[in-house]
Enzyme design. Structure first.
Site, mmCIF file in Angstrom:
data_model
loop_
_atom_site.group_PDB
_atom_site.id
_atom_site.type_symbol
_atom_site.label_atom_id
_atom_site.label_comp_id
_atom_site.label_asym_id
_atom_site.label_seq_id
_atom_site.Cartn_x
_atom_site.Cartn_y
_atom_site.Cartn_z
ATOM 1 N N ASP A 13 10.369 5.683 -9.956
ATOM 2 C CA ASP A 13 9.968 6.377 -11.186
ATOM 3 C C ASP A 13 10.778 7.653 -11.412
ATOM 4 O OD1 ASP A 13 8.102 4.470 -11.791
ATOM 5 O OD2 ASP A 13 6.403 5.546 -10.938
ATOM 6 N N SER A 63 0.818 -1.214 0.000
ATOM 7 C CA SER A 63 0.000 0.000 0.000
ATOM 8 C C SER A 63 0.854 1.267 0.000
ATOM 9 C CB SER A 63 -0.952 -0.045 1.203
ATOM 10 O OG SER A 63 -1.982 0.884 1.070
ATOM 11 N N LYS A 98 -0.668 -4.440 -3.289
ATOM 12 C CA LYS A 98 -1.985 -3.959 -2.870
ATOM 13 C C LYS A 98 -2.127 -2.522 -3.336
ATOM 14 C CE LYS A 98 -5.525 -2.906 0.020
ATOM 15 N NZ LYS A 98 -6.190 -1.594 0.188
#
Length: 709
Positions: A487, A476, A501
């Site tokens: 990224d 999460s 998740k």
């Protein structure tokens, strides 16, 4: 400390005996369970909310009806050992009708099927009790086996087949207890007591239990995180989150007839004790020095009630360890109950020193490790304008200042292993410290509207070398942070693939109870979902978690991975390094995997455990089972002595000597553990080596640039 309850099936798996179809309804108890008008209205409301507000627009049609029947039978009888094939054939009359019946609030098929389950369970349990009370002698020399491959199991075709299956199942329970040094007569009495308790509990199930089970069969078809909470479950869930409760500090779920450890809460009593692990099964509980109470087949909330207790009181657990749980010995542990404190889950730091060679010269890097067990925030203190409110980001800022400014560390490892998430706001603010201004995560709702409201709005607080350590239990909010760092190419992501998740749930009120419903999905700034696939590390480390059994991809009906349009964001490493030498770092890591004695041991141990857990059937021959257990112990001892030989340490002469020394070290306080990091935390140790290689490259690149100038 508080005890987290994981929402799970309320009705425990119990042992069933075949009844003929003709006998079925005639044997229902006088106080037969029926559904209420309120439950009928609640069903219609659940259907409406699922079809209009769930992220996945799934129609309530014949296809869903067919899947619902399969799902419900699977929840009642996951091992396909209770119902007969004739029962399954009879239930097929509702195969394409359940959808229409649910829309009108008609729950009669779900209650009918449960009553059949209840009848067979009651009769089977009584037959098992009678068999044991008769003095029946199990032939432990007979060469036969019991299949434990639930996926391959089929419904029993006849009463004779079912009787033979349950004879084997009872024999396996008898043999397992006997192999754990229990007296045969004691084993017999224990099993009689177990089955008597199960029989009693199967008749304690009420309409609320059956309704919750049937509704969760329905909601589980949409995704594994959408579920119905009955009024009783809501009350238990609120209690479980209360800081006034004390327990062992673990998340539990019901897995078939066993209470299983999902995770151990960082800083809690079980974590400090150091033995209880994810995947362990609790088979018995005892208070202080009292006798153990067998809890196999118990309801989850009843097991929790036994474990929960007053601060500083002692609870004892008998567990089947996840490592080698098929034929290995049970283990008894003692844990002192305590309350969980926010401070115990707060970010903590340490400095590890990693020796290396830079340009032919020996050097030691000082690396600051910041462990973040969860993304926490003291909401009450924040809302009351307390300037000293606790939060993940505030604590990490303080630790960075202490280690970077005062201790002059060369870089930071952020340890997010076992971090299951927490406040999204904190994950966003923490990311803000390392990437500067820009988007952090995208959220798409059920109406396909994408939001990029979660932004980093400040300048970079720390722009030096960074490594983020994750594992399969990082989930999460942890995945949002790690995904953003990856990224933006802001630092190295090292460890094992994360949980996956990537969905957002809301809780909505119903006529009776609540529904927890998945309404949105998280997406990285790259446009990739964190759902299902999780975060794939730049450099992968060995993992004790079987990816096929732990994580989102192991759950039924998990929402798929997909992509949306990327958000515009920066691409950089740090001011110090623009082109990370990932391939160089991987080669160095793989070289250590082949040569470092501790890493070699870890890989061989994990391979041995995986091989053992792949067993599809258990021998019911006592001699063979003992040989299998001894063979496993010998293999473990062999790879341990191989490690010790490579490190020029004295070999253990027996498995008993090794276990005795291991248990002695576990009894020590973790803060007083003087073992080298390579033994205490091999994964962190190797992450330090990777980071040292990374820092070497920075140093050499800086030297090269300096010479060029």
């Amino acid at each position: 400390m508080f005890f987290l309850l994981r929402l799970a099936v309320i009705i425990q798996a119990t042992w069933l005996s075949p009844l003929s179809t003709a006998e079925s309804i005639a044997q229902v108890d006088k106080d037969s369970i029926t559904f209420s008008s309120n439950q009928a209205e609640t069903t219609v409301d659940i259907i409406k909310k699922l079809t209009t507000q769930h992220f996945q627009k799934q129609p309530i049609d014949d296809a869903l009806s067919q899947n619902l029947l399969t799902q419900y039978l699977g929840l009642l009888d996951p091992t396909k050992s209770y119902f007969l094939q004739e029962d399954i054939n009879e239930f097929q009359k509702w195969k394409f009708k359940l959808d229409d019946l649910l829309k009108s609030g008609d729950l009669s098929p779900g209650f009918f099927i449960y009553k059949r389950y209840q009848q067979r369970a009651s009769k089977r349990l009584q037959e098992n009790i009678a068999l044991l009370e008769s003095g029946f002698i199990f032939d432990l020399n007979k060469d036969e086996s019991l299949s434990i491959d639930t996926e391959a199991n089929k419904w029993q075709d006849s009463t004779k087949d079912s009787d033979n299956y349950w004879r084997k199942k009872t024999k396996e329970a008898y043999l397992r207890l006997k192999l754990n040094d229990k007296d045969p007569e004691e084993v017999r009495k224990l099993l009689i007591k177990r089955y008597t308790n199960l029989k009693k509990r199967i008749h304690q199930s009420d309409s609320e239990d059956v309704f919750q089970l049937y509704m969760n069969a329905l909601t589980g078809l949409f995704d594994p995180h959408t579920s119905y909470l009955s009024p009783r479950s809501m009350k238990n869930f609120r209690i479980s989150l209360s800081l006034s409760l004390t327990g062992i500090g673990a998340v539990l779920e019901l897995d078939g007839e066993h209470t299983t450890i999902v995770s151990v809460i960082k800083g809690g009593p079980a974590d400090k004790q150091g033995i209880l692990k994810t995947g362990d099964k609790i088979v018995a509980v005892a208070q202080k020095k009292q006798d153990f109470i067998d809890v196999v087949g118990w309801r989850l909330d009843d097991v929790v009630e036994l474990i929960r207790g007053k601060k500083n009181s002692l609870v004892r657990l008998e567990i089947v360890p996840a490592k080698g749980s098929i034929t290995g010995a049970n283990q008894k542990i003692e844990i002192v109950r305590d309350k969980i404190q926010l401070e115990e889950q707060a970010a903590k730091s340490e400095i590890i020193e990693v020796p290396t060679t830079v340009d032919g010269n020996n050097h030691i890097y000082k690396i600051g490790v910041i462990e973040i067990p969860t993304f926490y925030l003291d909401v009450d203190a924040l809302h009351s304008n307390d300037p000293d409110f606790k939060s993940t980001t505030k604590d990490v800022v303080r630790l960075i200042n202490e280690l970077h400014t005062e201790k002059n560390v060369d870089g930071f490892i952020l340890d997010l292993r076992n971090n299951g998430g927490g406040f999204l706001q904190e994950a966003t603010m923490l990311t803000d410290l390392f990437i500067g201004k820009g988007p952090i995560v995208q959220v798409k709702n059920a109406n396909n509207v994408t939001s990029r409201a979660h932004q980093s709005r400040s300048s970079i607080y720390y722009n030096g070398p960074l490594l983020v350590l994750i594992n399969r239990l990082s989930a999460s909010a942890s995945e949002i942070f790690a995904g953003a760092i990856q990224d933006y190419n802001r630092g190295l992501i090292v460890g094992s693939k994360s949980y996956g998740k990537g969905t957002v749930q809301i809780q909505l009120p119903l006529k009776e109870g609540q529904i927890k419903l998945t309404e949105s999905k998280f997406y990285r700034v790259s446009g990739e979902s964190t759902q299902l696939l999780g975060i794939i590390p730049d450099i992968e480390l060995p993992s004790p978690y079987d990816i096929e059994r732990v994580g989102e991809s192991a759950l039924k009906n998990a929402l798929p991975w997909d992509t949306i349009a990327p958000a515009k964001h920066s691409i950089y490493w740090s001011a110090l390094l623009k082109n990370p030498p990932i391939d160089i770092l991987r080669r160095s890591h793989h070289k250590r995997l082949l040569e470092d004695p501790d890493l070699v041991y870890l890989k061989e141990e994990l391979s041995l455990i995986k091989e053992r857990s792949s067993i599809k059937e258990l021998s019911l021959n006592e001699k063979k089972r003992k040989m299998q257990s001894q063979e496993y112990d010998n293999n473990l001892l062999a790879i341990e002595n191989k490690r010790r030989k490579a490190k020029k340490q004295k070999n253990y002469v027996s498995i008993e000597e090794w276990r005795s020394e291991k248990n002695a070290s576990k009894d020590k306080n973790k803060d007083e553990d003087q073992r080298p990091l390579s033994e205490k935390d091999l994964i962190l140790y190797e992450a330090g080596n990777i980071f040292a290689d990374y820092l070497n490259h920075i140093f050499l690149s800086s030297e090269k640039q300096a010479r060029a100038r």
